[in-house]
Scaffold this motif. Structure first.
Motif, mmCIF file in Angstrom:
data_model
loop_
_atom_site.group_PDB
_atom_site.id
_atom_site.type_symbol
_atom_site.label_atom_id
_atom_site.label_comp_id
_atom_site.label_asym_id
_atom_site.label_seq_id
_atom_site.Cartn_x
_atom_site.Cartn_y
_atom_site.Cartn_z
ATOM 1 N N LEU A 250 0.664 -1.490 0.293
ATOM 2 C CA LEU A 250 0.191 0.255 -0.281
ATOM 3 C C LEU A 250 0.979 0.991 0.071
ATOM 4 O O LEU A 250 0.549 2.370 -1.072
ATOM 5 C CB LEU A 250 -1.172 -0.441 0.783
ATOM 6 N N VAL A 272 -0.444 -4.779 -3.996
ATOM 7 C CA VAL A 272 -2.106 -4.379 -2.847
ATOM 8 C C VAL A 272 -2.812 -5.773 -2.647
ATOM 9 O O VAL A 272 -3.675 -6.324 -1.582
ATOM 10 C CB VAL A 272 -2.593 -3.686 -3.375
ATOM 11 N N LEU A 282 -8.143 -0.796 -0.986
ATOM 12 C CA LEU A 282 -7.498 -0.141 -2.024
ATOM 13 C C LEU A 282 -7.800 1.777 -2.877
ATOM 14 O O LEU A 282 -7.312 2.507 -2.389
ATOM 15 C CB LEU A 282 -6.936 -0.768 -3.342
#
Length: 317
Positions: A250, A272, A282
């Motif tokens: 992230l 991610v 996200l």
């Protein structure tokens, strides 16, 4: 190509944001407050700023969208191209000084100096006008990251289409700061797949990238609500490789997203998801990154004090 599986190929920003209504609708509300409230800058001036900032950030989606809107407000295509190439090519000295300031604020917010602001004042611009221009510039430094983070792709809008959308926009809120505060509180403190500490850690890291010491201090304090020690947190915002394993992709993602030019690659997105994060997680990380870019620029102009309610976002943490 859109980065989130739920976003279809040519989906526009509004429908994409409404897939995540809690944060997305608040962001659309803020956009209306800044662009369409009517004062102190005209809608045409706001759209010109939006196009300029988006071009500097290499956000093709936002350039296509707001270029058409600027043309619908009477801004010529040639002027748009000239100002993006060189702010000195603006219609007059007043406009040139303003766009020089906004260019510095976009590229390197920590390098804005009192003389940059004073040069705009010297042309006759009021502090209210300068503050509104800074708000719009800051907002699009965030919005560009939303569009790039989601991977939106769309053909540029025609001026006629943009004019029709503007005419149909409906009632708009008068208080942009109130809209910003609601968006901030919902995004940073409301329900999310990310903890408050994780969101604050992302924000602190982005403020490090922006060289915004006030932002780093504020978000660092909020991040310490989680179980990280101060020493570990400082290591994390200095180097994502020091973060807990799940947080690393992230933070790497928002580092890439913070660079201009649409540098996000599918591999960044896949990393991610491979770490176990959902689409919504996200989206929240992208949104926190974008909001931090906005807030860091709102507080970066010496002598143009942000609304006290915005300044309080730093003080209260």
């Amino acid at each position: 190509m859109p980065h989130l599986p739920s976003i279809s190929g040519q989906m526009a920003l509004g429908p994409a944001l409404r897939l995540f209504p809690v944060a997305g609708n608040a962001l659309l509300h803020l956009r209306s407050a800044l662009l369409f409230a009517g004062a102190p800058l005209s809608e045409g001036e706001c759209e010109l700023i939006a196009t300029y900032v988006s071009a500097l950030n290499g956000c093709d989606y936002c350039v296509g969208s707001h270029r058409g809107a600027a043309e619908a407000q009477g801004i010529t295509p040639l002027l748009l191209d000239d100002i993006v190439a060189d702010p000195a090519a603006a219609r007059d000295a007043e406009e040139a000084a303003l766009f020089a300031l906004l260019g510095t604020l976009t590229h390197t917010p920590s390098s804005v100096r009192p003389a940059d602001v004073e040069a705009v004042r010297a042309t006759g611009r009021s502090d209210d006008e300068i503050a509104h221009a800074v708000q719009v510039c800051a907002f699009f430094n965030g919005m560009n990251r939303i569009a790039e983070g989601l991977g939106l792709e769309r053909e540029p809008r025609s001026a006629a289409h943009a004019a029709q959308q503007s005419a149909n926009r409906g009632a708009v809120p008068a208080d942009a700061t109130a809209a910003l505060l609601r968006y901030h509180d919902g995004l940073m403190l409301g329900p999310s797949p990310l903890s408050i500490g994780e969101r604050a850690t992302i924000a602190a890291y982005v403020s490090v990238l922006n060289g915004c010491e006030a932002g780093v201090a504020a978000h660092r304090a909020a991040a310490l609500r989680d179980d990280l020690t101060a020493e570990r947190l400082d290591a994390v915002i200095a180097d994502p490789d020091a973060a807990p394993e799940a947080m690393q992709p992230l933070l790497r993602y928002v580092r890439v997203l913070s660079q201009p030019g649409g540098a996000v690659a599918q591999a960044d997105v896949d990393a991610v998801f491979a770490a176990g994060w959902s689409e919504e997680a996200l989206f929240h990380a992208i949104s926190v990154c974008a909001l931090t870019h906005q807030l860091d620029r709102l507080t970066a102009c010496p002598g143009i004090a942000p609304d006290p309610r915005v300044a309080a976002l730093y003080a209260e943490h």
